[in-house]
Structure formats: structure tokens, C-alpha cells
Motif scaffolding. Structure first.
Motif, PDB file in Angstrom:
ATOM      1  N   MET A 182     -11.757  85.996  50.346  1.00  0.00           N
ATOM      2  CA  MET A 182     -11.587  84.677  50.933  1.00  0.00           C
ATOM      3  C   MET A 182     -10.096  84.414  51.163  1.00  0.00           C
ATOM      4  N   THR A 183      -9.725  83.940  52.342  1.00  0.00           N
ATOM      5  CA  THR A 183      -8.350  83.649  52.684  1.00  0.00           C
ATOM      6  C   THR A 183      -7.997  82.229  52.263  1.00  0.00           C
ATOM      7  N   GLN A 184      -6.828  82.086  51.621  1.00  0.00           N
ATOM      8  CA  GLN A 184      -6.367  80.770  51.204  1.00  0.00           C
ATOM      9  C   GLN A 184      -5.757  80.048  52.401  1.00  0.00           C
ATOM     10  N   GLU A 185      -6.051  78.770  52.536  1.00  0.00           N
ATOM     11  CA  GLU A 185      -5.507  77.967  53.623  1.00  0.00           C
ATOM     12  C   GLU A 185      -4.002  77.822  53.434  1.00  0.00           C
ATOM     13  N   ALA A 186      -3.246  77.983  54.492  1.00  0.00           N
ATOM     14  CA  ALA A 186      -1.792  77.853  54.430  1.00  0.00           C
ATOM     15  C   ALA A 186      -1.415  76.397  54.150  1.00  0.00           C
ATOM     16  N   GLU A 187      -0.278  76.224  53.482  1.00  0.00           N
ATOM     17  CA  GLU A 187       0.222  74.879  53.190  1.00  0.00           C
ATOM     18  C   GLU A 187       0.834  74.277  54.440  1.00  0.00           C
ATOM     19  N   THR A 188       0.825  72.963  54.497  1.00  0.00           N
ATOM     20  CA  THR A 188       1.516  72.245  55.562  1.00  0.00           C
ATOM     21  C   THR A 188       2.664  71.464  54.949  1.00  0.00           C
ATOM     22  N   LEU A 189       3.589  71.048  55.776  1.00  0.00           N
ATOM     23  CA  LEU A 189       4.686  70.216  55.315  1.00  0.00           C
ATOM     24  C   LEU A 189       4.125  68.914  54.736  1.00  0.00           C
TER      25      LEU A 189
ATOM     26  N   THR B 175      12.106  78.903  51.999  1.00  0.00           N
ATOM     27  CA  THR B 175      11.144  79.680  52.791  1.00  0.00           C
ATOM     28  C   THR B 175       9.736  79.110  52.672  1.00  0.00           C
ATOM     29  N   ARG B 176       9.395  78.555  51.523  1.00  0.00           N
ATOM     30  CA  ARG B 176       8.064  77.946  51.371  1.00  0.00           C
ATOM     31  C   ARG B 176       7.926  76.727  52.284  1.00  0.00           C
ATOM     32  N   VAL B 177       8.964  75.905  52.340  1.00  0.00           N
ATOM     33  CA  VAL B 177       8.931  74.714  53.196  1.00  0.00           C
ATOM     34  C   VAL B 177       8.983  75.117  54.668  1.00  0.00           C
ATOM     35  N   GLN B 178       9.771  76.141  54.997  1.00  0.00           N
ATOM     36  CA  GLN B 178       9.808  76.638  56.377  1.00  0.00           C
ATOM     37  C   GLN B 178       8.432  77.138  56.807  1.00  0.00           C
ATOM     38  N   ALA B 179       7.769  77.883  55.918  1.00  0.00           N
ATOM     39  CA  ALA B 179       6.437  78.403  56.234  1.00  0.00           C
ATOM     40  C   ALA B 179       5.448  77.266  56.444  1.00  0.00           C
ATOM     41  N   ALA B 180       5.532  76.235  55.605  1.00  0.00           N
ATOM     42  CA  ALA B 180       4.627  75.085  55.734  1.00  0.00           C
ATOM     43  C   ALA B 180       4.868  74.346  57.052  1.00  0.00           C
ATOM     44  N   ALA B 181       6.134  74.179  57.416  1.00  0.00           N
ATOM     45  CA  ALA B 181       6.458  73.516  58.690  1.00  0.00           C
ATOM     46  C   ALA B 181       5.988  74.359  59.873  1.00  0.00           C
ATOM     47  N   ALA B 182       6.205  75.667  59.784  1.00  0.00           N
ATOM     48  CA  ALA B 182       5.759  76.552  60.874  1.00  0.00           C
ATOM     49  C   ALA B 182       4.252  76.465  61.062  1.00  0.00           C
ATOM     50  N   TYR B 183       3.521  76.473  59.957  1.00  0.00           N
ATOM     51  CA  TYR B 183       2.063  76.407  60.057  1.00  0.00           C
ATOM     52  C   TYR B 183       1.612  75.064  60.627  1.00  0.00           C
TER      53      TYR B 183
ATOM     54  N   VAL C 216       7.291  88.011  58.205  1.00  0.00           N
ATOM     55  CA  VAL C 216       6.728  88.096  59.551  1.00  0.00           C
ATOM     56  C   VAL C 216       5.973  86.795  59.827  1.00  0.00           C
ATOM     57  N   LEU C 217       6.267  86.179  60.962  1.00  0.00           N
ATOM     58  CA  LEU C 217       5.576  84.981  61.413  1.00  0.00           C
ATOM     59  C   LEU C 217       4.494  85.431  62.381  1.00  0.00           C
ATOM     60  N   HIS C 218       3.231  85.056  62.117  1.00  0.00           N
ATOM     61  CA  HIS C 218       2.144  85.570  62.946  1.00  0.00           C
ATOM     62  C   HIS C 218       0.984  84.589  63.011  1.00  0.00           C
ATOM     63  N   ASN C 219       0.067  84.893  63.897  1.00  0.00           N
ATOM     64  CA  ASN C 219      -1.162  84.128  64.039  1.00  0.00           C
ATOM     65  C   ASN C 219      -2.013  84.363  62.789  1.00  0.00           C
ATOM     66  N   PRO C 220      -2.556  83.320  62.161  1.00  0.00           N
ATOM     67  CA  PRO C 220      -3.341  83.533  60.936  1.00  0.00           C
ATOM     68  C   PRO C 220      -4.614  84.340  61.147  1.00  0.00           C
ATOM     69  N   ALA C 221      -5.075  84.459  62.375  1.00  0.00           N
ATOM     70  CA  ALA C 221      -6.297  85.216  62.639  1.00  0.00           C
ATOM     71  C   ALA C 221      -6.049  86.717  62.577  1.00  0.00           C
ATOM     72  N   VAL C 222      -4.780  87.131  62.611  1.00  0.00           N
ATOM     73  CA  VAL C 222      -4.439  88.548  62.581  1.00  0.00           C
ATOM     74  C   VAL C 222      -4.443  89.013  61.131  1.00  0.00           C
TER      75      VAL C 222
END
Length: 125
Positions: A1-8, A73-81, A96-102
Motif C-alpha cells: 500500500m502506498t502512503q499518501e504524500a504530505e501537503t503543505l 526538503t520535507r516542506v519542499q516535497a509537501a509544497a511540490a505535491y 527525484v521529483l516525479h508523477n506519483p503514478a510512476v
């Protein structure tokens, strides 16, 4: 099961508000970009907390990271998502920044990150 990415928004909502670690006033006071000294407006911070659109700027991300005392980097990742739908994944010592479906084979991403690291190392030598 994939964990949902965090948002800002989720990072802020978990830590700011009644019964959480910080009041909105404290959040606004602590939200200062350590590189520039800039602070986002209270309106911008309110929009982040409530999941509204903002003009994402590195200074805002750094200020939120500083206020929440979280790795940048955690906050950047959340903002990117939240604002682009892309996820940040650590691969072979890089990011690596990528589409979550990949999902699945990341060998090409690993090779690309390693090649970039080698080029950067050669430039430093």
C-alpha cells in the motif's frame, strides 16, 4: 500500500491551531526565511493552512519550514505535491521529483542521479 504524500496544508494543520503545538500568532511570528529574513503575509499563511492557492516561492517554503522546525526538503516535497501533484523521492543518494503514478523500476532514475552526481564531482575536482 502506498502512503499518501504530505501537503503543505497538512503539515501546518497538524502543528498550528487550538490544541496543537503552536498558535497562529506564533506561527506567523516564527515564519521567517532564514536566508532572506522575509516573512510571508498573514493572508498567505492563512491560505496555506486552509488549502487555498498561493504563489509558491522558495522564501515562503523556507519560512514555513523554519516556523514548523521541519527539514526544508520535507516542506519542499509537501509544497511540490500540493501545488503540482509531483512527489519527491530519494533515489541513489539524490532526489527525484516525479508523477506519483510512476512506480516500479527506478533504475533509469538512479542512473540519471548517479550521472549528475559524477558530473558535479568532476567539476569540483
Amino acid at each position: 500500500m502506498t502512503q499518501e504524500a504530505e501537503t503543505l496544508t497538512s503539515l501546518v494543520a497538524e502543528r498550528v491551531g487550538d490544541g496543537r503545538g503552536m498558535t497562529y500568532r506564533e506561527f506567523a511570528e516564527k515564519a521567517v526565511d532564514p536566508e532572506t529574513g522575509d516573512s510571508p503575509s498573514r493572508d498567505t499563511l492563512w491560505k496555506i493552512r486552509h488549502g487555498k492557492s498561493i504563489k509558491v516561492d522558495p522564501s515562503i517554503v523556507r519560512a514555513v519550514a523554519a516556523a514548523l522546525r521541519l527539514p526544508r526538503t520535507r516542506v519542499q516535497a509537501a509544497a511540490a505535491y500540493q501545488y503540482t501533484g509531483l512527489v519527491l523521492t530519494e533515489v541513489a543518494g539524490g532526489m527525484v521529483l516525479h508523477n506519483p503514478a510512476v512506480e516500479g523500476d527506478t533504475s533509469e532514475s538512479r542512473k540519471a542521479v548517479q550521472a549528475q552526481q559524477e558530473r558535479e564531482q568532476e567539476q569540483q575536482d
